[in-house]
Design a protein around this motif. Structure first.
Motif, PDB file in Angstrom:
ATOM      1  N   ALA A 118       8.994  18.964 -43.531  1.00 14.58           N
ATOM      2  CA  ALA A 118       8.036  18.215 -44.352  1.00 14.58           C
ATOM      3  C   ALA A 118       6.606  18.435 -43.873  1.00 14.58           C
ATOM      4  CB  ALA A 118       8.380  16.723 -44.326  1.00 14.58           C
ATOM      5  N   ARG A 119       6.404  18.334 -42.587  1.00 15.16           N
ATOM      6  CA  ARG A 119       5.048  18.478 -42.056  1.00 15.16           C
ATOM      7  C   ARG A 119       4.545  19.909 -42.162  1.00 15.16           C
ATOM      8  NH1 ARG A 119       5.240  14.134 -37.071  1.00 15.16           N
ATOM      9  NH2 ARG A 119       5.037  12.319 -38.421  1.00 15.16           N
ATOM     10  N   GLY A 120       5.448  20.869 -42.100  1.00 12.58           N
ATOM     11  CA  GLY A 120       5.041  22.261 -42.268  1.00 12.58           C
ATOM     12  C   GLY A 120       4.404  22.494 -43.630  1.00 12.58           C
ATOM     13  N   LEU A 121       4.909  21.812 -44.642  1.00 14.06           N
ATOM     14  CA  LEU A 121       4.378  21.952 -45.997  1.00 14.06           C
ATOM     15  C   LEU A 121       3.208  21.021 -46.282  1.00 14.06           C
ATOM     16  CD1 LEU A 121       7.606  22.202 -48.152  1.00 14.06           C
ATOM     17  CD2 LEU A 121       6.130  24.053 -47.362  1.00 14.06           C
ATOM     18  N   GLY A 122       3.062  19.995 -45.470  1.00 18.91           N
ATOM     19  CA  GLY A 122       2.010  19.012 -45.729  1.00 18.91           C
ATOM     20  C   GLY A 122       2.519  17.790 -46.464  1.00 18.91           C
ATOM     21  N   ALA A 123       3.819  17.539 -46.410  1.00 19.89           N
ATOM     22  CA  ALA A 123       4.401  16.326 -46.997  1.00 19.89           C
ATOM     23  C   ALA A 123       4.356  15.243 -45.915  1.00 19.89           C
ATOM     24  CB  ALA A 123       5.823  16.594 -47.478  1.00 19.89           C
ATOM     25  N   TRP A 124       3.143  14.724 -45.695  1.00 22.80           N
ATOM     26  CA  TRP A 124       2.892  13.844 -44.554  1.00 22.80           C
ATOM     27  C   TRP A 124       3.696  12.548 -44.609  1.00 22.80           C
ATOM     28  CZ3 TRP A 124       1.239  17.394 -41.764  1.00 22.80           C
ATOM     29  CH2 TRP A 124       0.224  18.261 -42.126  1.00 22.80           C
ATOM     30  N   SER A 152      -5.250  12.549 -50.527  1.00 21.98           N
ATOM     31  CA  SER A 152      -5.698  12.365 -51.903  1.00 21.98           C
ATOM     32  C   SER A 152      -4.647  11.691 -52.771  1.00 21.98           C
ATOM     33  CB  SER A 152      -6.077  13.717 -52.525  1.00 21.98           C
ATOM     34  OG  SER A 152      -7.052  14.357 -51.749  1.00 21.98           O
ATOM     35  N   GLY A 153      -3.767  10.884 -52.185  1.00 20.84           N
ATOM     36  CA  GLY A 153      -2.748  10.207 -52.959  1.00 20.84           C
ATOM     37  C   GLY A 153      -1.613  11.098 -53.422  1.00 20.84           C
ATOM     38  N   ARG A 154      -1.556  12.322 -52.926  1.00 19.72           N
ATOM     39  CA  ARG A 154      -0.501  13.256 -53.328  1.00 19.72           C
ATOM     40  C   ARG A 154       0.600  13.299 -52.272  1.00 19.72           C
ATOM     41  NH1 ARG A 154      -4.570  18.112 -55.075  1.00 19.72           N
ATOM     42  NH2 ARG A 154      -5.320  17.099 -56.957  1.00 19.72           N
ATOM     43  N   PRO A 155       1.839  13.507 -52.693  1.00 21.44           N
ATOM     44  CA  PRO A 155       2.930  13.590 -51.726  1.00 21.44           C
ATOM     45  C   PRO A 155       2.953  14.912 -50.971  1.00 21.44           C
ATOM     46  CG  PRO A 155       3.765  13.826 -53.943  1.00 21.44           C
ATOM     47  CD  PRO A 155       2.305  13.499 -54.065  1.00 21.44           C
ATOM     48  N   LEU A 156       2.103  15.853 -51.377  1.00 21.15           N
ATOM     49  CA  LEU A 156       2.042  17.162 -50.735  1.00 21.15           C
ATOM     50  C   LEU A 156       0.576  17.554 -50.582  1.00 21.15           C
ATOM     51  CD1 LEU A 156       4.054  19.393 -49.826  1.00 21.15           C
ATOM     52  CD2 LEU A 156       3.724  20.417 -52.065  1.00 21.15           C
ATOM     53  N   ASP A 157       0.171  17.872 -49.384  1.00 21.93           N
ATOM     54  CA  ASP A 157      -1.206  18.262 -49.097  1.00 21.93           C
ATOM     55  C   ASP A 157      -1.365  19.744 -49.440  1.00 21.93           C
ATOM     56  OD1 ASP A 157      -3.620  19.036 -47.935  1.00 21.93           O
ATOM     57  OD2 ASP A 157      -3.323  17.820 -46.135  1.00 21.93           O
ATOM     58  N   LEU A 158      -1.926  20.012 -50.613  1.00 18.27           N
ATOM     59  CA  LEU A 158      -2.035  21.388 -51.100  1.00 18.27           C
ATOM     60  C   LEU A 158      -3.023  22.214 -50.293  1.00 18.27           C
ATOM     61  CD1 LEU A 158      -1.884  20.709 -54.934  1.00 18.27           C
ATOM     62  CD2 LEU A 158      -0.027  21.397 -53.394  1.00 18.27           C
ATOM     63  N   VAL A 159      -4.015  21.581 -49.711  1.00 20.08           N
ATOM     64  CA  VAL A 159      -4.959  22.308 -48.858  1.00 20.08           C
ATOM     65  C   VAL A 159      -4.232  22.793 -47.609  1.00 20.08           C
ATOM     66  CG1 VAL A 159      -7.072  22.119 -47.480  1.00 20.08           C
ATOM     67  CG2 VAL A 159      -6.969  21.081 -49.761  1.00 20.08           C
TER      68      VAL A 159
END
Length: 125
Positions: free
Chosen positions: A78-84, A20-27
């Motif tokens: 990074a990937r653990g948090l969703g910072a893809w 969604s254009g975010r630096p962090l995947d909140l889902v």
């Protein structure tokens, strides 16, 4: 912790990266923490502290193995948090064969971390 949904929605396109254009995947983060907001806040704070440590390890890496280990650790965090996007940049660093390109890679990593951290600041405001 309260997440500022307004700040998140307003800045989604400005920061780029992630879902969604975010630096962090909140889902992803919510699934990872089973929706526990205090755990999310703790993990985001730990990420902020650890990211600087990983960058310092990259800057002082004397061997290819030290470089790869630091990049791999950053990628996992990074990937653990969703910072893809950050995870992808760290993976690129992990595979970097040319030691002369390390300084430019560190600059990219720093910039990407700054974007993630700025987004985190907006969430925690």
């Amino acid at each position: 912790m309260t997440f500022s949904n307004a700040a998140t929605a307003e800045n989604a396109d400005a920061f780029g990266g992630g879902q969604s254009g975010r630096p962090l995947d909140l889902v992803h983060l919510s699934k990872y923490t089973l929706g526990d907001r205090s755990l999310e806040a703790e993990l985001l704070g730990l990420f902020r502290a650890q990211a600087g440590i990983y960058v310092a390890r990259l800057e002082t890496a004397a061997t290819d193995k030290e470089w790869r280990d630091a990049a791999h650790s950053l990628k996992g965090s990074a990937r653990g948090l969703g910072a893809w996007t950050l995870g992808d940049v760290a993976e690129e660093a992990e595979r970097l064969d040319d030691a002369s390109s390390r300084s430019s890679m560190i600059a990219r990593i720093r910039e990407t971390i700054a974007v993630v951290n700025h987004f985190i600041d907006g969430l925690m405001a």
